[in-house]
Design a protein around this motif. Structure first.
Motif, PDB file in Angstrom:
ATOM      1  N   THR A 137       0.532  -1.188  -0.191  1.00 39.16           N
ATOM      2  CA  THR A 137       0.130   0.102  -0.376  1.00 39.16           C
ATOM      3  C   THR A 137       0.641   1.079  -0.266  1.00 39.16           C
ATOM      4  OG1 THR A 137      -1.538  -1.429   1.158  1.00 39.16           O
ATOM      5  CG2 THR A 137      -2.036   1.057   1.480  1.00 39.16           C
ATOM      6  N   PRO A 138       0.790   1.668  -1.132  1.00 35.37           N
ATOM      7  CA  PRO A 138       1.298   3.279  -0.946  1.00 35.37           C
ATOM      8  C   PRO A 138       0.193   4.238  -0.426  1.00 35.37           C
ATOM      9  CG  PRO A 138       0.362   3.231  -2.702  1.00 35.37           C
ATOM     10  CD  PRO A 138       0.010   2.278  -2.204  1.00 35.37           C
ATOM     11  N   THR A 139       1.907   5.222   0.308  1.00 36.03           N
ATOM     12  CA  THR A 139       1.018   6.310   0.531  1.00 36.03           C
ATOM     13  C   THR A 139       1.839   7.790   0.571  1.00 36.03           C
ATOM     14  OG1 THR A 139       2.182   6.013   2.661  1.00 36.03           O
ATOM     15  CG2 THR A 139      -0.043   5.694   2.984  1.00 36.03           C
ATOM     16  N   LYS A 140       1.378   8.577   0.783  1.00 35.24           N
ATOM     17  CA  LYS A 140       2.115  10.125  -0.026  1.00 35.24           C
ATOM     18  C   LYS A 140       2.863  10.690   1.560  1.00 35.24           C
ATOM     19  CE  LYS A 140       0.822  10.739  -4.612  1.00 35.24           C
ATOM     20  NZ  LYS A 140       0.862  10.311  -5.323  1.00 35.24           N
ATOM     21  N   GLN A 141       3.692  10.675   1.547  1.00 39.54           N
ATOM     22  CA  GLN A 141       4.583  11.332   3.046  1.00 39.54           C
ATOM     23  C   GLN A 141       5.214  12.342   2.787  1.00 39.54           C
ATOM     24  OE1 GLN A 141       4.883   9.121   6.653  1.00 39.54           O
ATOM     25  NE2 GLN A 141       3.911   6.719   5.562  1.00 39.54           N
ATOM     26  N   GLN A 142       5.691  13.224   4.277  1.00 37.61           N
ATOM     27  CA  GLN A 142       7.426  13.560   3.827  1.00 37.61           C
ATOM     28  C   GLN A 142       8.355  14.068   4.587  1.00 37.61           C
ATOM     29  OE1 GLN A 142       6.165  18.465   4.131  1.00 37.61           O
ATOM     30  NE2 GLN A 142       8.353  18.735   2.589  1.00 37.61           N
ATOM     31  N   ILE A 143       9.473  13.721   4.006  1.00 39.78           N
ATOM     32  CA  ILE A 143      10.573  13.711   5.042  1.00 39.78           C
ATOM     33  C   ILE A 143      10.777  14.849   6.256  1.00 39.78           C
ATOM     34  CG2 ILE A 143      13.201  13.681   5.251  1.00 39.78           C
ATOM     35  CD1 ILE A 143      13.445  11.507   2.352  1.00 39.78           C
ATOM     36  N   GLY A 144      10.748  14.300   6.912  1.00 39.48           N
ATOM     37  CA  GLY A 144      11.195  15.734   8.398  1.00 39.48           C
ATOM     38  C   GLY A 144      12.141  15.933   8.171  1.00 39.48           C
ATOM     39  N   GLN A 145      12.873  15.123   8.172  1.00 35.16           N
ATOM     40  CA  GLN A 145      14.497  15.142   8.395  1.00 35.16           C
ATOM     41  C   GLN A 145      15.033  14.146   8.509  1.00 35.16           C
ATOM     42  OE1 GLN A 145      14.215  15.910  12.543  1.00 35.16           O
ATOM     43  NE2 GLN A 145      16.142  17.283  13.436  1.00 35.16           N
ATOM     44  N   LEU A 146      15.743  14.402   7.753  1.00 37.07           N
ATOM     45  CA  LEU A 146      17.270  13.020   7.320  1.00 37.07           C
ATOM     46  C   LEU A 146      18.794  13.195   7.786  1.00 37.07           C
ATOM     47  CD1 LEU A 146      18.174  13.699   3.435  1.00 37.07           C
ATOM     48  CD2 LEU A 146      16.315  11.750   4.760  1.00 37.07           C
ATOM     49  N   PHE A 147      19.100  11.755   8.952  1.00 43.14           N
ATOM     50  CA  PHE A 147      20.433  12.367   8.850  1.00 43.14           C
ATOM     51  C   PHE A 147      21.022  10.521   7.950  1.00 43.14           C
ATOM     52  CE2 PHE A 147      17.364  13.541  12.046  1.00 43.14           C
ATOM     53  CZ  PHE A 147      17.587  13.966  13.080  1.00 43.14           C
ATOM     54  N   THR A 148      22.591  10.894   8.667  1.00 42.13           N
ATOM     55  CA  THR A 148      23.783  10.107   7.856  1.00 42.13           C
ATOM     56  C   THR A 148      24.411   9.646   9.869  1.00 42.13           C
ATOM     57  OG1 THR A 148      25.393  11.667   7.656  1.00 42.13           O
ATOM     58  CG2 THR A 148      23.779  10.416   5.999  1.00 42.13           C
ATOM     59  N   PHE A 149      24.824   8.166  10.006  1.00 41.76           N
ATOM     60  CA  PHE A 149      25.391   8.273  11.089  1.00 41.76           C
ATOM     61  C   PHE A 149      27.207   8.892  10.928  1.00 41.76           C
ATOM     62  CE2 PHE A 149      22.901   5.089  10.019  1.00 41.76           C
ATOM     63  CZ  PHE A 149      22.044   4.906  11.492  1.00 41.76           C
ATOM     64  N   ASP A 150      27.472   9.385  11.738  1.00 37.15           N
ATOM     65  CA  ASP A 150      28.700  10.228  12.062  1.00 37.15           C
ATOM     66  C   ASP A 150      28.855   9.752  13.870  1.00 37.15           C
ATOM     67  OD1 ASP A 150      30.659  12.259  11.965  1.00 37.15           O
ATOM     68  OD2 ASP A 150      29.760  13.570  13.624  1.00 37.15           O
ATOM     69  N   GLY A 151      30.470   8.981  13.773  1.00 34.94           N
ATOM     70  CA  GLY A 151      30.482   8.592  15.132  1.00 34.94           C
ATOM     71  C   GLY A 151      29.965   7.802  15.613  1.00 34.94           C
ATOM     72  N   LEU A 152      29.480   8.442  16.621  1.00 45.29           N
ATOM     73  CA  LEU A 152      28.469   7.780  17.726  1.00 45.29           C
ATOM     74  C   LEU A 152      26.966   8.632  17.883  1.00 45.29           C
ATOM     75  CD1 LEU A 152      30.022   7.438  21.441  1.00 45.29           C
ATOM     76  CD2 LEU A 152      29.090   5.588  19.826  1.00 45.29           C
ATOM     77  N   ASP A 153      27.446   9.661  16.910  1.00 45.38           N
ATOM     78  CA  ASP A 153      25.868  10.344  16.634  1.00 45.38           C
ATOM     79  C   ASP A 153      25.796  10.132  15.484  1.00 45.38           C
ATOM     80  OD1 ASP A 153      26.527  11.846  19.392  1.00 45.38           O
ATOM     81  OD2 ASP A 153      27.673  12.955  18.111  1.00 45.38           O
ATOM     82  N   ARG A 154      24.551  11.243  14.724  1.00 46.44           N
ATOM     83  CA  ARG A 154      23.520  10.704  14.109  1.00 46.44           C
ATOM     84  C   ARG A 154      23.698  12.700  13.693  1.00 46.44           C
ATOM     85  NH1 ARG A 154      18.548   6.950  15.257  1.00 46.44           N
ATOM     86  NH2 ARG A 154      20.129   4.840  14.556  1.00 46.44           N
ATOM     87  N   VAL A 182      15.737   7.875   8.911  1.00 46.11           N
ATOM     88  CA  VAL A 182      14.782   8.679   8.305  1.00 46.11           C
ATOM     89  C   VAL A 182      14.080   9.473   9.914  1.00 46.11           C
ATOM     90  CG1 VAL A 182      13.455   9.804   6.442  1.00 46.11           C
ATOM     91  CG2 VAL A 182      14.525   7.778   6.026  1.00 46.11           C
ATOM     92  N   VAL A 183      13.277  10.506   9.641  1.00 44.20           N
ATOM     93  CA  VAL A 183      12.357  11.054  10.497  1.00 44.20           C
ATOM     94  C   VAL A 183      11.007  12.014  10.045  1.00 44.20           C
ATOM     95  CG1 VAL A 183      11.944  12.903  12.237  1.00 44.20           C
ATOM     96  CG2 VAL A 183      14.254  10.855  12.434  1.00 44.20           C
ATOM     97  N   GLY A 184      10.057  11.214  10.572  1.00 44.19           N
ATOM     98  CA  GLY A 184       8.599  12.084   9.897  1.00 44.19           C
ATOM     99  C   GLY A 184       7.611  11.227   9.266  1.00 44.19           C
ATOM    100  N   LEU A 185       8.004  10.201   9.234  1.00 38.02           N
ATOM    101  CA  LEU A 185       8.022   9.064   8.194  1.00 38.02           C
ATOM    102  C   LEU A 185       6.526   8.306   9.053  1.00 38.02           C
ATOM    103  CD1 LEU A 185      10.189   8.064   5.422  1.00 38.02           C
ATOM    104  CD2 LEU A 185       8.518  10.259   5.732  1.00 38.02           C
ATOM    105  N   GLU A 186       5.596   8.174   9.503  1.00 32.68           N
ATOM    106  CA  GLU A 186       4.946   7.715  10.255  1.00 32.68           C
ATOM    107  C   GLU A 186       3.475   6.736   9.961  1.00 32.68           C
ATOM    108  OE1 GLU A 186       5.017   8.711  14.560  1.00 32.68           O
ATOM    109  OE2 GLU A 186       6.683   9.489  14.123  1.00 32.68           O
TER     110      GLU A 186
END
Ligand code: GDP
Length: 324
Positions: free
Chosen positions: A259-276, A290-294
């Protein structure tokens, strides 16, 4: 950070419990200069499990998420600045194809084996899955400082195990790196002990292929891991397999039932050391949170808005999770 896929390596780490995965990753982090001194100070003193095993850093910073992925930067001998995404594999029996899923993010594996104990059942299980996905191992014989270590025998036990698992010639021609993660060194030559982990990082550079990517097509990413943060909710993690995902991009998310739903990405992260690290775009080949897709679930495909093509998931057998 350069996002050239040639400078990226996605490496899964496989180890039987207690064979030294956590210590090894800590030392790789330390080598790359990412390890924050205050964290080291705080967590030192006999407490183990500094990176992969601990939520303390995240709690301390008051945000989010525990991730089993981390990233290490490395300037190689020819002066290129590379980034390695280190992907933890579950150390317990597999549930619902979790091992396969995380392995699909990798292009090679580090097989960490205790120089005394040799390969153990968990090593065998995950290794079999990795070989099945065409991933080649680098064998890290760890704890060679142990007085009872028997590195040569353990290397041949690993070889026998690979033969037993039906590994092809390329996998049998594995690189062997001897290490004492505890002492913080690794070497391809047991008799020559350098002072740091660089030989292992060099071996990764040369033995793990850079991601093969279709950089120009419409964006596509299979969600292979889910994290949760009380601040931002569900976080979908995967490897961008085609195109580029951009911040605030409108996407079509196809769930496992198609099932497809149209959504919008809220925030994007890559990995960086221990952090994002929050970023504006993540190109094919890199790992991404990816944050914001629920509600986002394992096995969902995040696609370009107008090109909704589901990626074939690997075997996925997990209950769909809903926020409560
Ligand atoms: P994990 O369960 O694979 O993450 O293993 P850990 O990194 O937590 O290590 C398990 C135990 O082995 C800890 O007590 C470590 O201090 C110890 N250990 C890890 N690496 C080495 C090593 O190179 N030499 C020795 N002698 N002990 C090690």
């Amino acid at each position: 950070m350069d996002s050239d896929p040639a400078l990226l390596r996605n490496v899964a780490i496989i180890a039987h419990v207690d064979h030294g995965k956590t210590t090894l990753v800590d030392k790789l982090m330390y080598q790359s200069g990412h390890y924050r001194q205050e964290a080291l100070d705080k967590l030192a003193g006999g407490q183990h499990g500094l990176v992969f095993d601990s939520n303390d850093l995240e709690r301390e910073r008051g945000i989010t998420i525990f991730s089993k992925n981390c990233a290490v930067e490395y300037e190689d001998l020819s002066g290129r600045r590379l980034r390695f995404n280190l992907i933890d594999t579950p150390g317990h029996a597999d549930f619902g194809g979790e091992v396969e899923r995380v392995l699909t993010m990798a292009d090679g594996v580090l097989l960490v084996v205790d120089a005394f104990e040799g390969p153990m059942p968990q090593t065998r299980f995950v290794l079999q899955k990795a070989l099945g996905l065409g991933l080649r191992p680098i064998v890290v014989i760890n704890k060679v400082d142990r007085p009872d270590s028997r590195p040569d025998e353990v290397v041949s036990e690993v070889f026998d195990l690979l033969v037993d698992l039906g590994a092809d010639d390329e996998a049998l021609d594995f690189a062997t790196v001897y290490a004492s993660a505890r002492q913080g060194w690794a070497s391809e030559d047991l008799d020559n002990r350098p002072e740091d982990m660089r030989p292992l990082l060099e071996t990764i550079v040369h033995r793990v292929p850079p991601p093969e990517v279709n950089a120009d097509g419409p964006a596509q990413m299979l969600i292979t891991t889910i994290d949760f943060s009380e601040f931002v909710g569900r976080i979908g993690i995967g490897r961008v397999s085609r195109g580029t995902l951009t911040n605030r991009q409108k996407v079509t998310v196809i769930d496992r039932s198609g099932t497809p739903t149209k959504q919008q990405i809220g925030q994007l992260f890559t990995f960086d050391g221990l952090d994002r690290k929050e970023t504006q775009s993540v190109p094919a080949g890199d790992l991404c949170a990816v944050v914001g897709l629920e509600p986002i679930n394992i096995g969902d495909t995040v696609c370009d808005l107008d090109n909704p093509e589901a990626l074939p998931g690997v075997e996925i057998d997990v209950p769909t999770l809903h926020m409560t």
